[in-house]
Design an enzyme around this catalytic site. Sequence first.
Site, PDB file in Angstrom:
ATOM      1  N   ALA A 111       0.762  -1.198  -0.012  1.00  0.00           N
ATOM      2  CA  ALA A 111       0.097  -0.048  -0.017  1.00  0.00           C
ATOM      3  C   ALA A 111       0.975   1.425   0.030  1.00  0.00           C
ATOM      4  O   ALA A 111       2.201   1.102   0.143  1.00  0.00           O
ATOM      5  CB  ALA A 111      -0.876   0.010   1.243  1.00  0.00           C
ATOM      6  N   HIS A 112       0.220   2.366   0.078  1.00  0.00           N
ATOM      7  CA  HIS A 112       0.786   3.789  -0.167  1.00  0.00           C
ATOM      8  C   HIS A 112       1.798   3.999   1.202  1.00  0.00           C
ATOM      9  O   HIS A 112       1.321   3.771   2.126  1.00  0.00           O
ATOM     10  CB  HIS A 112      -0.168   4.788  -0.149  1.00  0.00           C
ATOM     11  CG  HIS A 112      -1.387   4.904   0.789  1.00  0.00           C
ATOM     12  ND1 HIS A 112      -2.479   4.036   0.671  1.00  0.00           N
ATOM     13  CD2 HIS A 112      -1.100   5.418   2.037  1.00  0.00           C
ATOM     14  CE1 HIS A 112      -3.048   4.261   1.830  1.00  0.00           C
ATOM     15  NE2 HIS A 112      -2.622   4.967   2.599  1.00  0.00           N
TER      16      HIS A 112
END
Length: 190
Positions: A111-112
């Site tokens: 994820a980010h």
Amino acid sequence: KIGKDVVIGNNCTIGRNVKIGDHTEIRNNVVITDGVKIGKYCLIRSNAVIGEEGFGFENEKDGTPIRIPHLGSVEIDDFVEIGNFTAIARGTLKNTIIHSHVKIDNLVHIAHNCIIGENTMIIACAEVSGSATVGKNCWLGVGCATMQKIKIGNNCLIGIGSVVLKDVPPGAVMAGNPARILKMKDNHLK
């Protein structure tokens, strides 16, 4: 900017301001979005997606979800391998960073804003949630998952299917749902 002896497969999409280092191979149907940096001697297997927005939402007072802008990008250092159908999300404000010699299996989601340390292996179907940091020389087993914003120390082993909900000290061997420390790599029980 594409370095020397780079191989790019069929049907790839490469955005603006992308840098790809020398001797990197990008296989078929890969998507690399704007601003991504990929180092030398990397291998990106078919159908990987690097640099799309992650799943980032906050709620209005009435509960309506609104998307958080993802303004960062993805930086991949040298000698990294990324598996088929793996997604690495761009950062929100800072970049998502994959350090040198990281090996990522098929069907992994990063994820980010994540940072993945050198020589770490992330095995099939694992998920690393937003803003998590994984140290150097770690092994994240098949289908494991992490809570967002946690830190996994250097030299950790996270067992198959584990759900990591809190920070992990260096050298820990963890397993379970929720994951708990089984032992420390120096063989002292925790």
